[in-house]
Design a protein around this motif. Structure first.
Motif, PDB file in Angstrom:
ATOM      1  N   ARG A   1       0.941  -1.130  -0.442  1.00  0.00           N
ATOM      2  CA  ARG A   1       0.019  -0.117  -0.011  1.00  0.00           C
ATOM      3  C   ARG A   1       0.808   1.056   0.226  1.00  0.00           C
ATOM      4  N   VAL A   2       2.039   1.191   1.217  1.00  0.00           N
ATOM      5  CA  VAL A   2       3.461   2.134   0.278  1.00  0.00           C
ATOM      6  C   VAL A   2       3.929   1.721   0.120  1.00  0.00           C
ATOM      7  N   ALA A   3       4.774   2.199  -1.018  1.00  0.00           N
ATOM      8  CA  ALA A   3       5.598   1.897  -1.959  1.00  0.00           C
ATOM      9  C   ALA A   3       7.059   2.112  -1.783  1.00  0.00           C
ATOM     10  N   ASN A   4       8.247   2.412  -1.389  1.00  0.00           N
ATOM     11  CA  ASN A   4       9.592   3.415  -0.978  1.00  0.00           C
ATOM     12  C   ASN A   4      10.739   2.264  -2.376  1.00  0.00           C
ATOM     13  N   VAL A   5      11.161   3.171  -3.408  1.00  0.00           N
ATOM     14  CA  VAL A   5      11.826   2.378  -4.986  1.00  0.00           C
ATOM     15  C   VAL A   5      13.394   3.334  -4.605  1.00  0.00           C
ATOM     16  N   TRP A   6      14.245   2.123  -4.302  1.00  0.00           N
ATOM     17  CA  TRP A   6      15.858   2.564  -4.976  1.00  0.00           C
ATOM     18  C   TRP A   6      15.766   1.434  -5.724  1.00  0.00           C
ATOM     19  N   VAL A   7      17.232   2.219  -6.825  1.00  0.00           N
ATOM     20  CA  VAL A   7      18.010   1.835  -7.663  1.00  0.00           C
ATOM     21  C   VAL A   7      19.336   2.580  -7.225  1.00  0.00           C
TER      22      VAL A   7
ATOM     23  N   VAL B   1      20.327  -2.341 -10.208  1.00  0.00           N
ATOM     24  CA  VAL B   1      19.630  -2.962  -8.864  1.00  0.00           C
ATOM     25  C   VAL B   1      18.518  -2.812  -8.458  1.00  0.00           C
ATOM     26  N   LEU B   2      17.014  -3.115  -9.151  1.00  0.00           N
ATOM     27  CA  LEU B   2      16.101  -2.039  -8.151  1.00  0.00           C
ATOM     28  C   LEU B   2      15.197  -2.870  -6.281  1.00  0.00           C
ATOM     29  N   VAL B   3      15.167  -1.844  -6.052  1.00  0.00           N
ATOM     30  CA  VAL B   3      14.408  -2.866  -4.908  1.00  0.00           C
ATOM     31  C   VAL B   3      13.840  -1.837  -4.642  1.00  0.00           C
ATOM     32  N   VAL B   4      12.501  -2.618  -3.943  1.00  0.00           N
ATOM     33  CA  VAL B   4      10.607  -1.983  -3.997  1.00  0.00           C
ATOM     34  C   VAL B   4      10.196  -2.645  -2.534  1.00  0.00           C
ATOM     35  N   GLN B   5      10.175  -1.697  -1.333  1.00  0.00           N
ATOM     36  CA  GLN B   5       9.984  -1.899  -0.615  1.00  0.00           C
ATOM     37  C   GLN B   5       8.088  -1.857  -0.367  1.00  0.00           C
TER      38      GLN B   5
ATOM     39  N   GLY C   1      -1.304  -6.809   0.549  1.00  0.00           N
ATOM     40  CA  GLY C   1       0.448  -5.582  -0.133  1.00  0.00           C
ATOM     41  C   GLY C   1       0.949  -6.760  -0.879  1.00  0.00           C
ATOM     42  N   GLY C   2       1.947  -5.808  -1.538  1.00  0.00           N
ATOM     43  CA  GLY C   2       2.858  -6.604  -2.746  1.00  0.00           C
ATOM     44  C   GLY C   2       2.955  -5.749  -3.546  1.00  0.00           C
ATOM     45  N   ILE C   3       3.421  -5.885  -4.725  1.00  0.00           N
ATOM     46  CA  ILE C   3       3.181  -5.173  -6.246  1.00  0.00           C
ATOM     47  C   ILE C   3       2.437  -6.662  -7.305  1.00  0.00           C
ATOM     48  N   TYR C   4       1.600  -6.230  -7.582  1.00  0.00           N
ATOM     49  CA  TYR C   4       0.719  -6.570  -8.169  1.00  0.00           C
ATOM     50  C   TYR C   4       0.262  -6.749  -9.591  1.00  0.00           C
ATOM     51  N   ARG C   5       1.449  -5.841 -10.637  1.00  0.00           N
ATOM     52  CA  ARG C   5       0.918  -5.291 -11.908  1.00  0.00           C
ATOM     53  C   ARG C   5       2.623  -4.874 -12.126  1.00  0.00           C
ATOM     54  N   PRO C   6       2.312  -4.809 -13.284  1.00  0.00           N
ATOM     55  CA  PRO C   6       4.443  -5.023 -14.156  1.00  0.00           C
ATOM     56  C   PRO C   6       5.059  -3.996 -13.652  1.00  0.00           C
ATOM     57  N   VAL C   7       5.957  -4.706 -13.300  1.00  0.00           N
ATOM     58  CA  VAL C   7       7.409  -3.049 -13.751  1.00  0.00           C
ATOM     59  C   VAL C   7       7.349  -2.855 -15.048  1.00  0.00           C
ATOM     60  N   ARG C   8       8.066  -1.679 -14.781  1.00  0.00           N
ATOM     61  CA  ARG C   8       8.293  -1.244 -16.786  1.00  0.00           C
ATOM     62  C   ARG C   8       9.456  -0.108 -16.733  1.00  0.00           C
ATOM     63  N   LEU C   9      10.443  -0.831 -17.310  1.00  0.00           N
ATOM     64  CA  LEU C   9      11.709   0.844 -17.905  1.00  0.00           C
ATOM     65  C   LEU C   9      11.315   0.976 -18.914  1.00  0.00           C
ATOM     66  N   VAL C  10      10.904   2.783 -19.297  1.00  0.00           N
ATOM     67  CA  VAL C  10      10.572   3.617 -19.714  1.00  0.00           C
ATOM     68  C   VAL C  10      11.539   4.324 -20.027  1.00  0.00           C
ATOM     69  N   THR C  11      12.361   3.898 -21.745  1.00  0.00           N
ATOM     70  CA  THR C  11      12.693   5.499 -21.957  1.00  0.00           C
ATOM     71  C   THR C  11      12.647   6.101 -23.138  1.00  0.00           C
ATOM     72  N   THR C  12      13.363   8.027 -23.143  1.00  0.00           N
ATOM     73  CA  THR C  12      12.098   9.016 -23.884  1.00  0.00           C
ATOM     74  C   THR C  12      13.579  10.082 -24.614  1.00  0.00           C
ATOM     75  N   SER C  13      13.027  10.327 -25.309  1.00  0.00           N
ATOM     76  CA  SER C  13      14.260  11.496 -25.738  1.00  0.00           C
ATOM     77  C   SER C  13      14.032  12.881 -25.031  1.00  0.00           C
ATOM     78  N   ASN C  14      15.021  13.677 -25.021  1.00  0.00           N
ATOM     79  CA  ASN C  14      14.871  14.863 -23.766  1.00  0.00           C
ATOM     80  C   ASN C  14      13.395  15.405 -24.279  1.00  0.00           C
ATOM     81  N   ILE C  15      12.952  15.516 -25.043  1.00  0.00           N
ATOM     82  CA  ILE C  15      11.457  16.472 -25.507  1.00  0.00           C
ATOM     83  C   ILE C  15      10.505  14.954 -25.545  1.00  0.00           C
ATOM     84  N   HIS C  16       9.385  15.037 -24.649  1.00  0.00           N
ATOM     85  CA  HIS C  16       8.770  13.296 -24.616  1.00  0.00           C
ATOM     86  C   HIS C  16       7.219  14.376 -24.234  1.00  0.00           C
TER      87      HIS C  16
END
Length: 259
Positions: free
Chosen positions: A3-9, A39-43, A69-84
């Motif tokens: 319900r509360v997510a803290n994320v570290w990279v 390394v991606l860490v999600v609490q 509680g927990g992660i219940y949907r996909p995690v995605r890495l999205v890349t963009t250009s500087n303008i998006h």
């Protein structure tokens, strides 16, 4: 994440998100190791709420259903250009459209949020177009916009469609495709966001109830809960499709998502 997510990279704090039901994003441009392992860490925290607990403002103190509680949907890495198209729009799409139908014409009003993370002002072209289900362009708008460094420009566009094919619920769920694209001065595509959109009007009144495109519509619906034992919200796309098909076999045309 519920319900509360803290994320570290890579050991560096990316951010916190509070709540269970919204997509959220963090900009990790300065945290990621390009070309090397990361390394991606999600609490995830759904601890029992008390007056001074970490979930005091995100969990009901009492209720008749269990909060998973927990992660219940996909995690995605999205890349963009500087303008998006804006990625920091509270997890939203950065493009918003509303429709109005009058007579034999539909008007689609679009708000687009365009962001520049570059170091200097730049001129770009914003192309907004609507296509039918065959891919034919039925309306478009082309305009030049000036983007200032590290700013988000909000641009409003209006598209007009003659003799539109109206979205009529499950009787005729016709959808157009709305595409918002950003081009540089050499017409190179920098980013694009596409959305399916139905052209229709919905009104509610005391004497007619709900009308869709001017015609009364009887709502036959259900509340769609966490009905699969042991899974809570963590159901697959295939399981959701199966559930919706069962509901349609029952004659349902309206769904309330609960909770």
């Amino acid at each position: 994440v519920s319900r509360v997510a803290n994320v570290w990279v890579n050991g560096k704090f990316a951010g916190e998100h509070r709540g269970s039901f919204n997509r959220f994003r963090f900009d990790i441009t300065d945290l990621i190791n390009v070309g090397r392992p990361n390394v991606l860490v999600v609490q995830a925290d759904n601890s029992k709420p008390t007056a001074d607990s970490t979930t005091a403002d995100t969990l009901p103190i009492a209720g008749d259903f269990f909060v998973h509680g927990g992660i219940y949907r996909p995690v995605r890495l999205v890349t963009t250009s500087n303008i998006h198209v804006d990625m920091k729009d509270f997890g939203g799409p950065g493009v918003y459209a509303t429709t109005a139908v009058e007579g034999d014409k539909a008007v689609v009003s679009i708000e687009s949020r365009i962001t520049s993370n570059g170091g200097e002002a730049e001129n770009v072209t914003l192309l907004t177009q609507l296509t039918d289900d065959t891919g034919k362009v039925v309306a478009k708008d082309v305009r030049d916009i000036l983007l200032l460094p590290d700013e988000t420009e909000i641009t409003d566009v209006s598209l007009s469609v003659s003799s539109p094919q109206l979205w009529q619920g499950i009787d005729n769920p016709y959808l157009y495709t709305l595409a918002v694209s950003i081009l540089d001065n050499n017409d190179n595509l920098l980013d694009t966001v596409k959305q399916n959109i139905g052209l229709r009007t919905i009104e509610i009144s005391a004497d007619k109830g709900l009308t869709l495109n001017g015609q009364p519509l009887a709502l036959r619906g259900v509340g769609y809960h966490q009905d699969r034992e042991g899974k809570g919200w963590a159901v697959s796309a295939e399981e959701i499709e199966e559930d919706v098909q069962l509901l349609m076999d029952m004659g349902v045309n309206t769904i309330r998502l609960a909770h």
